[in-house]
Motif scaffolding. Structure first.
Motif, PDB file in Angstrom:
ATOM      1  N   HIS A 158      -7.044 -10.715 -31.811  1.00  0.00           N
ATOM      2  CA  HIS A 158      -6.355  -9.873 -30.903  1.00  0.00           C
ATOM      3  C   HIS A 158      -4.955 -11.100 -31.122  1.00  0.00           C
ATOM      4  O   HIS A 158      -5.267 -12.010 -31.088  1.00  0.00           O
ATOM      5  N   ARG A 159      -4.787  -9.501 -31.340  1.00  0.00           N
ATOM      6  CA  ARG A 159      -3.234  -9.693 -31.607  1.00  0.00           C
ATOM      7  C   ARG A 159      -2.329 -10.214 -30.942  1.00  0.00           C
ATOM      8  O   ARG A 159      -1.213 -10.913 -31.370  1.00  0.00           O
ATOM      9  N   SER A 160      -2.863 -10.345 -29.843  1.00  0.00           N
ATOM     10  CA  SER A 160      -1.756 -10.814 -28.705  1.00  0.00           C
ATOM     11  C   SER A 160      -1.376 -12.230 -28.684  1.00  0.00           C
ATOM     12  O   SER A 160       0.125 -12.985 -28.810  1.00  0.00           O
ATOM     13  N   THR A 161      -2.779 -13.026 -28.549  1.00  0.00           N
ATOM     14  CA  THR A 161      -2.898 -14.499 -28.577  1.00  0.00           C
ATOM     15  C   THR A 161      -2.993 -14.906 -29.690  1.00  0.00           C
ATOM     16  O   THR A 161      -2.328 -15.989 -30.077  1.00  0.00           O
ATOM     17  N   LEU A 162      -3.036 -14.473 -30.501  1.00  0.00           N
ATOM     18  CA  LEU A 162      -3.065 -14.645 -32.175  1.00  0.00           C
ATOM     19  C   LEU A 162      -2.541 -14.317 -33.286  1.00  0.00           C
ATOM     20  O   LEU A 162      -2.506 -14.337 -33.929  1.00  0.00           O
ATOM     21  N   ARG A 163      -1.433 -13.316 -32.414  1.00  0.00           N
ATOM     22  CA  ARG A 163      -0.081 -13.299 -33.127  1.00  0.00           C
ATOM     23  C   ARG A 163       0.632 -13.989 -34.640  1.00  0.00           C
ATOM     24  O   ARG A 163       0.522 -13.358 -35.014  1.00  0.00           O
ATOM     25  N   VAL A 191      -7.707  -6.245 -36.715  1.00  0.00           N
ATOM     26  CA  VAL A 191      -7.967  -5.195 -36.593  1.00  0.00           C
ATOM     27  C   VAL A 191      -7.600  -5.006 -34.794  1.00  0.00           C
ATOM     28  O   VAL A 191      -7.867  -6.057 -34.015  1.00  0.00           O
ATOM     29  N   SER A 192      -7.160  -3.573 -34.360  1.00  0.00           N
ATOM     30  CA  SER A 192      -7.103  -3.436 -33.211  1.00  0.00           C
ATOM     31  C   SER A 192      -8.140  -3.218 -32.345  1.00  0.00           C
ATOM     32  O   SER A 192      -8.718  -2.146 -32.249  1.00  0.00           O
ATOM     33  N   HIS A 193      -8.566  -3.844 -31.225  1.00  0.00           N
ATOM     34  CA  HIS A 193      -9.959  -3.847 -30.722  1.00  0.00           C
ATOM     35  C   HIS A 193      -9.512  -3.537 -29.886  1.00  0.00           C
ATOM     36  O   HIS A 193     -10.197  -2.688 -28.852  1.00  0.00           O
ATOM     37  N   ALA A 213      -7.601   0.300 -37.536  1.00  0.00           N
ATOM     38  CA  ALA A 213      -8.121   0.610 -37.049  1.00  0.00           C
ATOM     39  C   ALA A 213      -9.377   1.602 -36.765  1.00  0.00           C
ATOM     40  O   ALA A 213      -9.367   1.812 -37.189  1.00  0.00           O
ATOM     41  N   THR A 214     -10.051   0.917 -35.322  1.00  0.00           N
ATOM     42  CA  THR A 214     -11.517   1.636 -35.979  1.00  0.00           C
ATOM     43  C   THR A 214     -11.682   3.277 -35.084  1.00  0.00           C
ATOM     44  O   THR A 214     -12.936   4.037 -35.642  1.00  0.00           O
ATOM     45  N   THR A 215     -10.429   4.118 -34.905  1.00  0.00           N
ATOM     46  CA  THR A 215     -10.397   5.150 -34.428  1.00  0.00           C
ATOM     47  C   THR A 215      -8.826   6.323 -34.649  1.00  0.00           C
ATOM     48  O   THR A 215      -7.911   5.145 -34.743  1.00  0.00           O
ATOM     49  N   GLY A 216      -8.604   7.036 -34.407  1.00  0.00           N
ATOM     50  CA  GLY A 216      -7.329   7.774 -34.645  1.00  0.00           C
ATOM     51  C   GLY A 216      -6.818   7.755 -33.493  1.00  0.00           C
ATOM     52  O   GLY A 216      -6.073   7.612 -33.735  1.00  0.00           O
ATOM     53  N   TRP A 217      -7.636   7.039 -32.553  1.00  0.00           N
ATOM     54  CA  TRP A 217      -7.112   6.920 -31.018  1.00  0.00           C
ATOM     55  C   TRP A 217      -6.570   5.725 -31.266  1.00  0.00           C
ATOM     56  O   TRP A 217      -5.484   5.307 -30.681  1.00  0.00           O
ATOM     57  N   ALA A 218      -6.543   4.938 -31.155  1.00  0.00           N
ATOM     58  CA  ALA A 218      -6.011   3.250 -31.898  1.00  0.00           C
ATOM     59  C   ALA A 218      -5.282   3.519 -32.944  1.00  0.00           C
ATOM     60  O   ALA A 218      -3.937   2.334 -32.407  1.00  0.00           O
ATOM     61  N   ALA A 219      -5.688   4.091 -33.677  1.00  0.00           N
ATOM     62  CA  ALA A 219      -4.071   4.232 -34.847  1.00  0.00           C
ATOM     63  C   ALA A 219      -3.352   4.590 -33.941  1.00  0.00           C
ATOM     64  O   ALA A 219      -2.193   3.959 -35.014  1.00  0.00           O
ATOM     65  N   ALA A 220      -3.213   5.534 -33.214  1.00  0.00           N
ATOM     66  CA  ALA A 220      -1.951   6.889 -33.005  1.00  0.00           C
ATOM     67  C   ALA A 220      -0.660   5.464 -32.418  1.00  0.00           C
ATOM     68  O   ALA A 220       0.222   5.644 -32.404  1.00  0.00           O
ATOM     69  N   GLU A 221      -1.222   4.548 -31.831  1.00  0.00           N
ATOM     70  CA  GLU A 221       0.035   3.302 -31.242  1.00  0.00           C
ATOM     71  C   GLU A 221       1.391   2.454 -31.852  1.00  0.00           C
ATOM     72  O   GLU A 221       1.913   2.193 -31.716  1.00  0.00           O
TER      73      GLU A 221
END
Length: 372
Positions: free
Chosen positions: A93-98, A114-116, A151-159
């Motif tokens: 969880h990147r926002s609260t645990l960055r 990991v970008s969930h 990222a678990t998909t290309g969609w998630a990696a795109a940002e």
């Protein structure tokens, strides 16, 4: 090596993130590593499990989130991490645990985020002003503070990749192909929820705003208006359940709300018995629920704006609103071999491949860690 994993926003009733953490941890253990999971709860506890040691640290409940808790005591979490002396740190969880990325770097511990969740998608979905600008700034900070983004998909990696961040690992999640199987089809369960002449549609997912569960109701309403005898079974809990139940009753829709199914075998039987599964969330970064349906031999209708079309391939269909999703259900019902195609697609995603990919993506040791 000791792999310490951190996660927020999971509860005893949370679904797919908890499943993913458990399967990955168990896979790390089988590969000969020592896995430790740290997450929030009501009180402190330590439990040895098949996924390794699970440590619960006290964390407050987030209002209006259906029981989700977060780790906000940074000093205690940092003390816990120092005591664990990790060789690798994996954060979900990147926002609260960055901030943990900075901690890891200060101790020479390789870290992977990991970008969930899509921050860009969340901000856009809820109408935040300058959504992309805010998401880009936060994502850039995450990439700067962690040694690796996964990222678990290309969609998630795109940002991340649109910011020029090229070292984004892409590793899909997996599915339990033994638990979720067409063999679990249960005629008695079908008779319980729908007559043989009815179309049994299952919505499997959390009932929260970002999941857009009302689209499942809209799809069933459209099907019935076209003369298709569709019945909807909702497997999942969440803050929107009371309003959705009231809405279904007001619209006269045949919807059964089962709540969160803690018995995974019961869920597997339901998915294998359904005719079609619906996963309407527009910002899903992977969609384990849809993949579990495919593994059960049940094709899925998903939101076209999410990562799910990338996951389900030709084993399902996509839509953007209730009517287009209803049309997608109709197309799938008329497709010969749909159940065989669904299972074949899911067989491309065993958890063993996910575990191997996550381990391979972990960054190299950069310096002296607390274990030395």
């Amino acid at each position: 090596m000791r792999i310490v994993r951190l996660a927020n926003f999971i509860t005893e009733r949370s679904g797919r993130l908890r499943v993913a953490l458990r399967e990955l941890g168990a896979g790390y253990q089988r590969a000969g590593h020592e896995a430790v999971l740290v997450h929030p709860g009501i009180r402190y506890s330590e439990t040895e499990t098949s996924q390794g040691l699970v440590i619960t640290l006290p964390g407050p409940e987030v209002p209006g989130m259906g029981g989700y808790r977060v780790l906000i005591d940074r000093a205690r979490l940092a003390d816990t991490l120092r005591g664990l002396r990790p060789d690798q740190l994996e954060v979900s969880h990147r926002s609260t645990l960055r901030w943990v990325g900075r901690w890891a770097r200060s101790y020479g511990v390789p870290s992977m985020m990991v970008s969930h969740v899509s921050l860009d998608g969340l901000f856009r979905l809820f109408g935040a002003g300058q959504a992309r600008w805010v998401a880009d700034r936060l994502n850039a900070r995450s990439a700067a503070q962690f040694d690796r983004i996964l990222a678990t998909t290309g969609w998630a990696a795109a940002e991340f990749e649109r910011l020029g961040i090229r070292d984004v690992a892409r590793v899909p999640l997996g599915v339990d192909l033994d638990l979720f199987s067409p063999d679990r089809h249960d005629p008695a369960l079908r008779r319980r929820w729908a007559a043989e002449s009815n179309v049994l549609v299952v919505h499997c997912g959390r009932l929260s705003a970002e999941k857009r569960p009302r689209l499942s109701l809209d799809a069933v309403a459209a099907l019935r208006s076209w003369g298709v005898p569709a019945v909807l079974v909702v497997a999942g809990g969440g803050p929107l359940r009371p309003s959705l139940q009231a809405e279904a009753a007001e619209r006269g829709l045949p919807v059964r709300f089962l709540g969160h199914l803690r018995d995974r075998a019961e869920l597997a039987a339901l998915l294998a018995t359904a005719d079609v599964a619906v996963a309407p969330g527009p910002i899903e970064t992977f969609g384990l629920g849809a993949l579990e349906a495919l593994a059960s031999g049940t094709p899925a209708v998903v939101h076209a704006a999410s990562a799910l079309p990338e996951v389900i391939g030709s084993a399902g269909r996509a839509g953007t609103d209730g009517r287009s999703m209803a049309r997608a259900v109709q197309v799938l019902l008329e497709r010969p071999g749909r159940r065989i195609a669904a299972r074949a697609r899911a067989e491309q995603f065993p958890w063993s491949v996910s575990v191997e990919g996550f381990l391979a993506a972990m960054p190299a040791r950069a310096g002296a860690s607390p274990r030395t």
